[in-house]
Write an enzyme that holds these catalytic residues in place. Structure first.
Site, PDB file in Angstrom:
ATOM      1  N   HIS A   1       0.847  -0.695   0.065  1.00 49.28           N
ATOM      2  CA  HIS A   1      -0.210   0.082  -0.206  1.00 49.28           C
ATOM      3  C   HIS A   1       1.042   1.526   0.101  1.00 49.28           C
ATOM      4  CE1 HIS A   1       0.823  -0.530   3.884  1.00 49.28           C
ATOM      5  NE2 HIS A   1       0.266   0.761   4.302  1.00 49.28           N
TER       6      HIS A   1
ATOM      7  N   HIS B   1       1.058   5.414   1.253  1.00 45.21           N
ATOM      8  CA  HIS B   1       0.462   6.568   2.147  1.00 45.21           C
ATOM      9  C   HIS B   1       0.787   7.990   1.627  1.00 45.21           C
ATOM     10  CE1 HIS B   1      -0.808   4.398   5.973  1.00 45.21           C
ATOM     11  NE2 HIS B   1      -0.218   3.919   5.633  1.00 45.21           N
TER      12      HIS B   1
ATOM     13  N   TYR C   1     -16.450  27.428  17.277  1.00 46.77           N
ATOM     14  CA  TYR C   1     -15.911  28.621  16.898  1.00 46.77           C
ATOM     15  C   TYR C   1     -17.101  29.924  16.196  1.00 46.77           C
ATOM     16  CZ  TYR C   1     -13.812  32.672  13.701  1.00 46.77           C
ATOM     17  OH  TYR C   1     -13.331  33.169  12.844  1.00 46.77           O
TER      18      TYR C   1
ATOM     19  N   GLN D   1     -20.054  33.029  17.183  1.00 42.69           N
ATOM     20  CA  GLN D   1     -19.520  33.843  16.482  1.00 42.69           C
ATOM     21  C   GLN D   1     -20.401  35.186  16.718  1.00 42.69           C
ATOM     22  OE1 GLN D   1     -17.727  34.381  13.782  1.00 42.69           O
ATOM     23  NE2 GLN D   1     -16.461  33.237  14.487  1.00 42.69           N
TER      24      GLN D   1
END
Length: 147
Positions: free
Chosen positions: A71, A73, A137, A141
């Site tokens: 594989h 990555h 966050y 607001q």
């Protein structure tokens, strides 16, 4: 061999003409039937070089990479207009065909009909903040002064 660097610093947003972005993806894909086909430094280094070449040609940045026996990555960054699906299709499609051309004897030992990669892949987004921080966050607001 094309070299790439690893940095242990926090990434900085990239500024373009009409947007600012900081997108990074952890992408993993496997060989067909999880066959351990990448067993020599020659094949592994050539595949790394080819992936870096494809990324450069398409405006992606490979920030980290490892080729395992069965594989791949990647930590890769791309502009927001780039679809992750299209990016992965290009990387897998071009390298799949190229591996058979560059290493025909080695690849034919493991694969038939020019199919090296499994059709699936994994992708995860990587960022400097957590989901909880972004959620907080957004939720707070209205409590902040408007700029």
């Amino acid at each position: 061999m094309v070299m790439f660097k690893f940095e242990n610093e926090v990434s900085k947003p990239i500024k373009e003409r009409s947007y600012v972005y900081d997108l990074h993806y952890h992408v993993v894909w496997v060989t067909k039937y999880r066959v351990h086909a990448f067993n020599t430094d020659k094949v592994v280094n050539a595949l790394k070089d080819k992936l870096l070449e494809i990324a450069k040609d398409n405006g992606y940045t490979i920030e980290a990479m490892e080729i395992m026996p069965n594989h791949v990555h990647l930590l890769i960054s791309a502009k927001p207009k780039v679809s992750v699906t299209v990016m992965v299709k290009k990387l897998k499609g071009i390298t799949g065909k190229w591996l058979f051309q560059a290493f025909p004897d080695e690849m034919r030992k493991y694969f038939w009909h020019s199919h090296i990669w499994s059709p699936s892949y994994y992708v995860g987004s990587v960022g400097n903040t957590t989901e909880a921080i972004v959620k907080k966050y957004i939720e707070t607001q209205k409590e902040r002064p408007f700029k």
